[in-house]
Write a protein that holds these residues in place. Structure first.
Motif, PDB file in Angstrom:
ATOM      1  N   TYR A  69      -1.629   5.174  -2.369  1.00 40.62           N
ATOM      2  CA  TYR A  69      -2.589   5.239  -1.268  1.00 40.62           C
ATOM      3  C   TYR A  69      -2.147   4.371  -0.089  1.00 40.62           C
ATOM      4  O   TYR A  69      -2.481   4.661   1.051  1.00 40.62           O
ATOM      5  N   PHE A  70      -1.365   3.325  -0.341  1.00 37.85           N
ATOM      6  CA  PHE A  70      -0.892   2.452   0.744  1.00 37.85           C
ATOM      7  C   PHE A  70      -0.232   3.257   1.854  1.00 37.85           C
ATOM      8  O   PHE A  70      -0.388   2.964   3.029  1.00 37.85           O
ATOM      9  N   LYS A  71       0.540   4.264   1.468  1.00 42.70           N
ATOM     10  CA  LYS A  71       1.332   5.022   2.446  1.00 42.70           C
ATOM     11  C   LYS A  71       0.472   5.877   3.365  1.00 42.70           C
ATOM     12  O   LYS A  71       0.916   6.246   4.447  1.00 42.70           O
ATOM     13  N   ILE A  72      -0.736   6.214   2.937  1.00 44.45           N
ATOM     14  CA  ILE A  72      -1.607   7.026   3.794  1.00 44.45           C
ATOM     15  C   ILE A  72      -2.781   6.219   4.351  1.00 44.45           C
ATOM     16  O   ILE A  72      -3.667   6.764   4.977  1.00 44.45           O
ATOM     17  N   THR A  73      -2.735   4.924   4.104  1.00 46.08           N
ATOM     18  CA  THR A  73      -3.777   4.034   4.607  1.00 46.08           C
ATOM     19  C   THR A  73      -3.415   3.608   6.020  1.00 46.08           C
ATOM     20  O   THR A  73      -2.270   3.302   6.318  1.00 46.08           O
ATOM     21  N   ASP A  74      -4.403   3.591   6.893  1.00 44.55           N
ATOM     22  CA  ASP A  74      -4.164   3.233   8.294  1.00 44.55           C
ATOM     23  C   ASP A  74      -4.184   1.733   8.523  1.00 44.55           C
ATOM     24  O   ASP A  74      -3.574   1.244   9.464  1.00 44.55           O
ATOM     25  N   GLY A  75      -4.900   0.996   7.679  1.00 45.50           N
ATOM     26  CA  GLY A  75      -4.994  -0.444   7.856  1.00 45.50           C
ATOM     27  C   GLY A  75      -5.505  -1.122   6.596  1.00 45.50           C
ATOM     28  O   GLY A  75      -6.092  -0.478   5.719  1.00 45.50           O
ATOM     29  N   PHE A  76      -5.264  -2.417   6.534  1.00 44.13           N
ATOM     30  CA  PHE A  76      -5.647  -3.214   5.372  1.00 44.13           C
ATOM     31  C   PHE A  76      -6.479  -4.395   5.836  1.00 44.13           C
ATOM     32  O   PHE A  76      -6.043  -5.174   6.684  1.00 44.13           O
ATOM     33  N   ILE A  77      -7.685  -4.497   5.313  1.00 40.70           N
ATOM     34  CA  ILE A  77      -8.542  -5.643   5.600  1.00 40.70           C
ATOM     35  C   ILE A  77      -8.464  -6.556   4.386  1.00 40.70           C
ATOM     36  O   ILE A  77      -8.773  -6.142   3.266  1.00 40.70           O
ATOM     37  N   ILE A  78      -8.013  -7.773   4.608  1.00 39.20           N
ATOM     38  CA  ILE A  78      -7.852  -8.734   3.527  1.00 39.20           C
ATOM     39  C   ILE A  78      -8.901  -9.823   3.705  1.00 39.20           C
ATOM     40  O   ILE A  78      -8.946 -10.485   4.744  1.00 39.20           O
ATOM     41  N   ILE A  79      -9.752  -9.971   2.713  1.00 36.35           N
ATOM     42  CA  ILE A  79     -10.813 -10.973   2.767  1.00 36.35           C
ATOM     43  C   ILE A  79     -10.345 -12.212   2.000  1.00 36.35           C
ATOM     44  O   ILE A  79      -9.860 -12.110   0.877  1.00 36.35           O
ATOM     45  N   ILE A  80     -10.488 -13.364   2.637  1.00 29.00           N
ATOM     46  CA  ILE A  80     -10.161 -14.626   1.981  1.00 29.00           C
ATOM     47  C   ILE A  80     -11.372 -15.554   2.094  1.00 29.00           C
ATOM     48  O   ILE A  80     -12.264 -15.323   2.904  1.00 29.00           O
ATOM     49  N   ASP A  81     -11.399 -16.575   1.264  1.00 32.22           N
ATOM     50  CA  ASP A  81     -12.423 -17.608   1.390  1.00 32.22           C
ATOM     51  C   ASP A  81     -11.762 -18.960   1.136  1.00 32.22           C
ATOM     52  O   ASP A  81     -10.538 -19.045   0.996  1.00 32.22           O
ATOM     53  N   SER A  82     -12.551 -19.994   1.066  1.00 31.01           N
ATOM     54  CA  SER A  82     -11.986 -21.347   0.952  1.00 31.01           C
ATOM     55  C   SER A  82     -11.237 -21.575  -0.358  1.00 31.01           C
ATOM     56  O   SER A  82     -10.470 -22.522  -0.476  1.00 31.01           O
ATOM     57  N   ASN A  83     -11.427 -20.706  -1.345  1.00 28.34           N
ATOM     58  CA  ASN A  83     -10.732 -20.851  -2.627  1.00 28.34           C
ATOM     59  C   ASN A  83      -9.471 -19.997  -2.747  1.00 28.34           C
ATOM     60  O   ASN A  83      -8.760 -20.071  -3.739  1.00 28.34           O
ATOM     61  N   THR A  84      -9.203 -19.169  -1.750  1.00 31.56           N
ATOM     62  CA  THR A  84      -8.067 -18.262  -1.814  1.00 31.56           C
ATOM     63  C   THR A  84      -6.755 -19.038  -1.781  1.00 31.56           C
ATOM     64  O   THR A  84      -6.570 -19.921  -0.950  1.00 31.56           O
ATOM     65  N   LYS A  85      -5.855 -18.659  -2.651  1.00 34.11           N
ATOM     66  CA  LYS A  85      -4.550 -19.306  -2.732  1.00 34.11           C
ATOM     67  C   LYS A  85      -3.523 -18.526  -1.908  1.00 34.11           C
ATOM     68  O   LYS A  85      -3.506 -17.297  -1.908  1.00 34.11           O
ATOM     69  N   TYR A  86      -2.662 -19.258  -1.243  1.00 37.67           N
ATOM     70  CA  TYR A  86      -1.601 -18.669  -0.429  1.00 37.67           C
ATOM     71  C   TYR A  86      -0.768 -17.673  -1.246  1.00 37.67           C
ATOM     72  O   TYR A  86      -0.464 -16.574  -0.779  1.00 37.67           O
ATOM     73  N   GLU A  87      -0.393 -18.045  -2.446  1.00 43.47           N
ATOM     74  CA  GLU A  87       0.494 -17.227  -3.265  1.00 43.47           C
ATOM     75  C   GLU A  87      -0.107 -15.849  -3.530  1.00 43.47           C
ATOM     76  O   GLU A  87       0.588 -14.842  -3.512  1.00 43.47           O
ATOM     77  N   TYR A  88      -1.420 -15.805  -3.796  1.00 34.93           N
ATOM     78  CA  TYR A  88      -2.085 -14.527  -4.074  1.00 34.93           C
ATOM     79  C   TYR A  88      -2.011 -13.618  -2.849  1.00 34.93           C
ATOM     80  O   TYR A  88      -1.602 -12.455  -2.944  1.00 34.93           O
ATOM     81  N   ILE A  89      -2.415 -14.121  -1.706  1.00 37.60           N
ATOM     82  CA  ILE A  89      -2.437 -13.302  -0.492  1.00 37.60           C
ATOM     83  C   ILE A  89      -1.027 -12.906  -0.076  1.00 37.60           C
ATOM     84  O   ILE A  89      -0.775 -11.759   0.290  1.00 37.60           O
ATOM     85  N   HIS A  90      -0.093 -13.835  -0.142  1.00 33.49           N
ATOM     86  CA  HIS A  90       1.288 -13.530   0.239  1.00 33.49           C
ATOM     87  C   HIS A  90       1.847 -12.413  -0.647  1.00 33.49           C
ATOM     88  O   HIS A  90       2.473 -11.470  -0.150  1.00 33.49           O
ATOM     89  N   LYS A  91       1.588 -12.505  -1.942  1.00 35.03           N
ATOM     90  CA  LYS A  91       2.072 -11.480  -2.874  1.00 35.03           C
ATOM     91  C   LYS A  91       1.492 -10.106  -2.536  1.00 35.03           C
ATOM     92  O   LYS A  91       2.208  -9.104  -2.530  1.00 35.03           O
ATOM     93  N   GLN A  92       0.196 -10.059  -2.227  1.00 33.14           N
ATOM     94  CA  GLN A  92      -0.444  -8.781  -1.894  1.00 33.14           C
ATOM     95  C   GLN A  92       0.097  -8.217  -0.579  1.00 33.14           C
ATOM     96  O   GLN A  92       0.395  -7.021  -0.477  1.00 33.14           O
ATOM     97  N   MET A  93       0.229  -9.078   0.424  1.00 35.69           N
ATOM     98  CA  MET A  93       0.731  -8.615   1.724  1.00 35.69           C
ATOM     99  C   MET A  93       2.191  -8.165   1.615  1.00 35.69           C
ATOM    100  O   MET A  93       2.590  -7.170   2.226  1.00 35.69           O
ATOM    101  N   GLU A  94       2.972  -8.879   0.830  1.00 37.32           N
ATOM    102  CA  GLU A  94       4.381  -8.503   0.640  1.00 37.32           C
ATOM    103  C   GLU A  94       4.489  -7.155  -0.070  1.00 37.32           C
ATOM    104  O   GLU A  94       5.290  -6.296   0.316  1.00 37.32           O
ATOM    105  N   LEU A  95       3.680  -6.933  -1.090  1.00 37.81           N
ATOM    106  CA  LEU A  95       3.667  -5.658  -1.799  1.00 37.81           C
ATOM    107  C   LEU A  95       3.326  -4.519  -0.839  1.00 37.81           C
ATOM    108  O   LEU A  95       4.026  -3.505  -0.786  1.00 37.81           O
TER     109      LEU A  95
END
Length: 163
Positions: A69-95
């Motif tokens: 589905y990533f290939k036909i998705t127009d945009g990605f909204i990533i929600i973070i909060d004060s507990n979100t870890k850099y490694e998790y978000i970086h891994k998702q964005m890199e994927l």
């Protein structure tokens, strides 16, 4: 139609944002078990736009089905909060970045009170590797309108689709 995938760790506010955009009147949110698709029509750039929002749980993003589905998705909204870890978000964005051949449009929403700058270091580190729009927003008080950042992100996604 604009297709947006909403991702983030457990309980950061993904379903809350989608509920606010679609204007669903549901006070009881239940955890998303895999993914749910919500649709709505909004006025953007003085025209009616169909918006399809994929609400995901934190683990489903690694599913091959979702990655197609990533290939036909127009945009990605990533929600973070004060507990979100850099490694998790970086891994998702890199994927996403790799699967979409670097064509992904990212919008990060820090679900926090406006003065909460807990994630500044996370955001600064992510800016080293990715381009994205960013906003601090208390999603419990969020209301979709033509002038807020989510609407502007959707407008930018629409404009990039025309090219």
């Amino acid at each position: 139609m604009v297709k947006l995938l909403v991702i983030g760790e457990k309980s950061v506010g993904k379903s809350t944002l989608i509920q606010r955009i679609t204007e669903e009147d549901n006070d009881e949110l239940t955890p998303t078990t895999s993914f749910e698709i919500k649709k709505c029509i909004k006025s953007i750039n003085d025209r009616k736009v169909k918006i399809e929002l994929w609400d995901t749980n934190e683990n489903i993003i690694n599913s091959p089905l979702i990655q197609t589905y990533f290939k036909i998705t127009d945009g990605f909204i990533i929600i973070i909060d004060s507990n979100t870890k850099y490694e998790y978000i970086h891994k998702q964005m890199e994927l996403i970045h790799n699967v979409t051949y670097s064509n992904a449009k990212f919008y990060l929403v820090n679900n926090a009170k406006e003065k909460d700058k807990t994630n500044e270091k996370v955001i600064e580190r992510l800016k080293e590797d990715f381009e994205f729009e960013y906003d601090i927003c208390n999603l419990n008080k969020f209301s979709f309108n033509k002038n807020n950042r989510v609407s502007l992100f959707i407008r930018n996604v629409l404009n990039s689709k025309k090219k």
